[in-house]
Write a protein that holds these residues in place. Sequence first.
Motif, PDB file in Angstrom:
ATOM      1  N   ARG A  21      -2.819 -84.685  63.448  1.00  0.00           N
ATOM      2  CA  ARG A  21      -1.672 -84.647  62.534  1.00  0.00           C
ATOM      3  C   ARG A  21      -0.402 -84.558  63.362  1.00  0.00           C
ATOM      4  O   ARG A  21      -0.189 -83.581  64.092  1.00  0.00           O
ATOM      5  N   ALA A  22       0.446 -85.547  63.222  1.00  0.00           N
ATOM      6  CA  ALA A  22       1.657 -85.600  64.052  1.00  0.00           C
ATOM      7  C   ALA A  22       2.792 -84.845  63.378  1.00  0.00           C
ATOM      8  O   ALA A  22       3.147 -85.122  62.232  1.00  0.00           O
ATOM      9  N   VAL A  23       3.346 -83.889  64.108  1.00  0.00           N
ATOM     10  CA  VAL A  23       4.485 -83.119  63.591  1.00  0.00           C
ATOM     11  C   VAL A  23       5.697 -83.395  64.473  1.00  0.00           C
ATOM     12  O   VAL A  23       5.644 -83.180  65.689  1.00  0.00           O
ATOM     13  N   VAL A  24       6.750 -83.890  63.874  1.00  0.00           N
ATOM     14  CA  VAL A  24       7.993 -84.180  64.607  1.00  0.00           C
ATOM     15  C   VAL A  24       8.983 -83.046  64.357  1.00  0.00           C
ATOM     16  O   VAL A  24       9.226 -82.676  63.204  1.00  0.00           O
ATOM     17  N   ILE A  25       9.537 -82.520  65.430  1.00  0.00           N
ATOM     18  CA  ILE A  25      10.512 -81.415  65.308  1.00  0.00           C
ATOM     19  C   ILE A  25      11.820 -81.852  65.958  1.00  0.00           C
ATOM     20  O   ILE A  25      11.821 -82.325  67.103  1.00  0.00           O
ATOM     21  N   THR A  26      12.927 -81.681  65.260  1.00  0.00           N
ATOM     22  CA  THR A  26      14.222 -82.029  65.867  1.00  0.00           C
ATOM     23  C   THR A  26      14.863 -80.780  66.475  1.00  0.00           C
ATOM     24  O   THR A  26      14.588 -79.657  66.055  1.00  0.00           O
ATOM     25  N   GLY A  27      15.707 -81.000  67.480  1.00  0.00           N
ATOM     26  CA  GLY A  27      16.458 -79.888  68.093  1.00  0.00           C
ATOM     27  C   GLY A  27      15.597 -78.909  68.857  1.00  0.00           C
ATOM     28  O   GLY A  27      15.716 -77.697  68.695  1.00  0.00           O
ATOM     29  N   CYS A  28      14.728 -79.441  69.744  1.00  0.00           N
ATOM     30  CA  CYS A  28      13.791 -78.567  70.470  1.00  0.00           C
ATOM     31  C   CYS A  28      14.316 -78.091  71.819  1.00  0.00           C
ATOM     32  O   CYS A  28      13.578 -77.464  72.575  1.00  0.00           O
ATOM     33  N   SER A  29      15.575 -78.410  72.149  1.00  0.00           N
ATOM     34  CA  SER A  29      16.056 -78.002  73.469  1.00  0.00           C
ATOM     35  C   SER A  29      16.211 -76.492  73.571  1.00  0.00           C
ATOM     36  O   SER A  29      16.236 -75.940  74.665  1.00  0.00           O
ATOM     37  N   SER A  30      16.333 -75.815  72.417  1.00  0.00           N
ATOM     38  CA  SER A  30      16.493 -74.353  72.482  1.00  0.00           C
ATOM     39  C   SER A  30      16.151 -73.728  71.140  1.00  0.00           C
ATOM     40  O   SER A  30      15.796 -74.425  70.188  1.00  0.00           O
ATOM     41  N   GLY A  31      16.235 -72.399  71.094  1.00  0.00           N
ATOM     42  CA  GLY A  31      16.186 -71.649  69.850  1.00  0.00           C
ATOM     43  C   GLY A  31      14.973 -71.883  68.965  1.00  0.00           C
ATOM     44  O   GLY A  31      13.828 -71.897  69.427  1.00  0.00           O
ATOM     45  N   ILE A  32      15.251 -72.089  67.692  1.00  0.00           N
ATOM     46  CA  ILE A  32      14.179 -72.182  66.695  1.00  0.00           C
ATOM     47  C   ILE A  32      13.303 -73.413  66.929  1.00  0.00           C
ATOM     48  O   ILE A  32      12.074 -73.331  66.875  1.00  0.00           O
ATOM     49  N   GLY A  33      13.926 -74.548  67.203  1.00  0.00           N
ATOM     50  CA  GLY A  33      13.147 -75.776  67.420  1.00  0.00           C
ATOM     51  C   GLY A  33      12.163 -75.606  68.568  1.00  0.00           C
ATOM     52  O   GLY A  33      10.993 -76.004  68.471  1.00  0.00           O
ATOM     53  N   ARG A  34      12.640 -75.021  69.635  1.00  0.00           N
ATOM     54  CA  ARG A  34      11.781 -74.782  70.802  1.00  0.00           C
ATOM     55  C   ARG A  34      10.630 -73.833  70.433  1.00  0.00           C
ATOM     56  O   ARG A  34       9.477 -74.074  70.770  1.00  0.00           O
ATOM     57  N   ALA A  35      10.983 -72.748  69.706  1.00  0.00           N
ATOM     58  CA  ALA A  35       9.953 -71.765  69.320  1.00  0.00           C
ATOM     59  C   ALA A  35       8.912 -72.412  68.405  1.00  0.00           C
ATOM     60  O   ALA A  35       7.712 -72.147  68.525  1.00  0.00           O
ATOM     61  N   VAL A  36       9.363 -73.286  67.509  1.00  0.00           N
ATOM     62  CA  VAL A  36       8.415 -73.969  66.605  1.00  0.00           C
ATOM     63  C   VAL A  36       7.486 -74.864  67.425  1.00  0.00           C
ATOM     64  O   VAL A  36       6.265 -74.862  67.241  1.00  0.00           O
ATOM     65  N   ALA A  37       8.072 -75.609  68.368  1.00  0.00           N
ATOM     66  CA  ALA A  37       7.247 -76.501  69.200  1.00  0.00           C
ATOM     67  C   ALA A  37       6.219 -75.687  69.987  1.00  0.00           C
ATOM     68  O   ALA A  37       5.025 -76.008  69.986  1.00  0.00           O
ATOM     69  N   GLU A  38       6.666 -74.615  70.628  1.00  0.00           N
ATOM     70  CA  GLU A  38       5.739 -73.784  71.422  1.00  0.00           C
ATOM     71  C   GLU A  38       4.629 -73.230  70.538  1.00  0.00           C
ATOM     72  O   GLU A  38       3.466 -73.197  70.929  1.00  0.00           O
ATOM     73  N   HIS A  39       4.996 -72.806  69.338  1.00  0.00           N
ATOM     74  CA  HIS A  39       4.023 -72.214  68.420  1.00  0.00           C
ATOM     75  C   HIS A  39       2.980 -73.251  67.977  1.00  0.00           C
ATOM     76  O   HIS A  39       1.792 -72.954  67.909  1.00  0.00           O
ATOM     77  N   LEU A  40       3.448 -74.459  67.696  1.00  0.00           N
ATOM     78  CA  LEU A  40       2.527 -75.466  67.132  1.00  0.00           C
ATOM     79  C   LEU A  40       1.669 -76.145  68.202  1.00  0.00           C
ATOM     80  O   LEU A  40       0.600 -76.674  67.889  1.00  0.00           O
ATOM     81  N   ILE A  41       2.144 -76.139  69.455  1.00  0.00           N
ATOM     82  CA  ILE A  41       1.383 -76.790  70.524  1.00  0.00           C
ATOM     83  C   ILE A  41      -0.016 -76.190  70.621  1.00  0.00           C
ATOM     84  O   ILE A  41      -0.999 -76.905  70.826  1.00  0.00           O
TER      85      ILE A  41
ATOM     86  N   GLY B 116      16.950 -61.433  64.471  1.00  0.00           N
ATOM     87  CA  GLY B 116      15.504 -61.480  64.734  1.00  0.00           C
ATOM     88  C   GLY B 116      15.144 -62.583  65.717  1.00  0.00           C
ATOM     89  O   GLY B 116      15.971 -63.427  66.063  1.00  0.00           O
ATOM     90  N   PRO B 117      13.890 -62.589  66.167  1.00  0.00           N
ATOM     91  CA  PRO B 117      13.464 -63.593  67.146  1.00  0.00           C
ATOM     92  C   PRO B 117      13.136 -64.941  66.493  1.00  0.00           C
ATOM     93  O   PRO B 117      12.664 -64.975  65.345  1.00  0.00           O
ATOM     94  N   PRO B 118      13.348 -66.038  67.209  1.00  0.00           N
ATOM     95  CA  PRO B 118      13.037 -67.356  66.628  1.00  0.00           C
ATOM     96  C   PRO B 118      11.547 -67.547  66.331  1.00  0.00           C
ATOM     97  O   PRO B 118      11.183 -68.355  65.477  1.00  0.00           O
ATOM     98  N   GLN B 119      10.704 -66.759  67.010  1.00  0.00           N
ATOM     99  CA  GLN B 119       9.253 -66.883  66.782  1.00  0.00           C
ATOM    100  C   GLN B 119       8.894 -66.547  65.333  1.00  0.00           C
ATOM    101  O   GLN B 119       7.923 -67.074  64.791  1.00  0.00           O
ATOM    102  N   LYS B 120       9.670 -65.656  64.736  1.00  0.00           N
ATOM    103  CA  LYS B 120       9.411 -65.299  63.335  1.00  0.00           C
ATOM    104  C   LYS B 120       9.653 -66.514  62.421  1.00  0.00           C
ATOM    105  O   LYS B 120       8.932 -66.748  61.461  1.00  0.00           O
ATOM    106  N   VAL B 121      10.681 -67.281  62.762  1.00  0.00           N
ATOM    107  CA  VAL B 121      10.967 -68.494  61.987  1.00  0.00           C
ATOM    108  C   VAL B 121       9.835 -69.507  62.205  1.00  0.00           C
ATOM    109  O   VAL B 121       9.402 -70.186  61.269  1.00  0.00           O
ATOM    110  N   ALA B 122       9.350 -69.558  63.444  1.00  0.00           N
ATOM    111  CA  ALA B 122       8.265 -70.505  63.763  1.00  0.00           C
ATOM    112  C   ALA B 122       7.027 -70.212  62.918  1.00  0.00           C
ATOM    113  O   ALA B 122       6.349 -71.134  62.452  1.00  0.00           O
ATOM    114  N   ARG B 123       6.757 -68.928  62.686  1.00  0.00           N
ATOM    115  CA  ARG B 123       5.581 -68.588  61.875  1.00  0.00           C
ATOM    116  C   ARG B 123       5.770 -69.043  60.424  1.00  0.00           C
ATOM    117  O   ARG B 123       4.829 -69.498  59.775  1.00  0.00           O
ATOM    118  N   ALA B 124       6.997 -68.929  59.928  1.00  0.00           N
ATOM    119  CA  ALA B 124       7.270 -69.407  58.556  1.00  0.00           C
ATOM    120  C   ALA B 124       7.094 -70.923  58.486  1.00  0.00           C
ATOM    121  O   ALA B 124       6.531 -71.457  57.523  1.00  0.00           O
TER     122      ALA B 124
END
Length: 302
Positions: free
Chosen positions: A21-41, A244-252
Amino acid sequence: MRTRKEKATGREGGMPMPGARAVVITGCSSGIGRAVAEHLISRDYAVYATARRVDDLGDLAAAGAYVLRVDVADERSMRECVRQVEDRHGAVWGLVNNAGYALTGPVEDIDMGEVRRQFEVNVFGQLTMARLALPAMRSRGEGRIVNVSSVAGRFTFPGGGCYHASKHALTSFSDALRFEVKPFGIYVSTIEPGAVGTRFIDTALELLTRGAAAGEAPEYAPFRRDLAHCYQRVRNAPRRYGVGPPQKVARAVEHALRAPVPRPRYPVGAVAHVSLGLRRLLPQTLFDTLVRSYLPVPRREG
Ligand code: NDP
């Protein structure tokens, strides 16, 4: 035979596997986008981490993401991204529209070019990504769109007119889409973080104080200074202000992608829950009084 790592990352010989399943995330250079990418990898997705500069994504590529250049103000880059993912996977399965920033300043005195740019990035970019991904999602009969909006999309603070308006617009588009694409098996969720510890405040401060975006009317200069001090206080004491930490957003975001029936909206963090609660409970005039007592407003001098 796929190895365990290949199954987990959706990559085979360094490339995402067509079946994942391909998930595309925009704005991964920092912050929430990066945390989402790290979480989903580490989960069972083929993660397509995107940013304006691919150089910013080296460590995500090393960790198992596939990286692409996407500037959400550049339609060609968005088209190319969706085309590449569709070539490999048939469709974008999940789209996490995250890229964004805050333009702050009094409504009367923000450069109109900057206002247009704010909407280009925070609204039209996200909308374009969704519109590009949707036809293949519809043909497949499944997909997820997760828009990182903000609590700023539910009320408005002084000095935040432009940013809040962009998030209201994004939230509104998400609400309409949620109804419109559900019959095709596609779920749309809005993430509503409160205050998150990322580069967000630094970018907002920089825009508030530099060049054209800094404004011209001297009457608003003290207000701009007060706004900048307010941002600096939050930046210097994040815990005190409930950041709060961006990782919390990544979990949502993961919940919105994974739940059989995801929630329409995901407020994230104490600031989000408290501010939304107050907005719900208080009549507008009382809410305004509260805002005025906590946040800077313009003053008439002399
Ligand atoms: P960051 O500043 O850390 O990250 C913002 C990301 O957006 C960066 O990767 C930046 O890339 C990218 N971006 C900006 N402009 C573009 C563009 N034209 N094309 C592609 N990418 C772009 O902040 P956050 O992680 O906090 O912000 C992510 C989202 O979360 C935003 O939509 C923001 O509005 C929202 N949000 C943030 C909150 C917070 O308190 N931090 C609260 C509520 C919502 P580059 O490095 O190239 O500039």
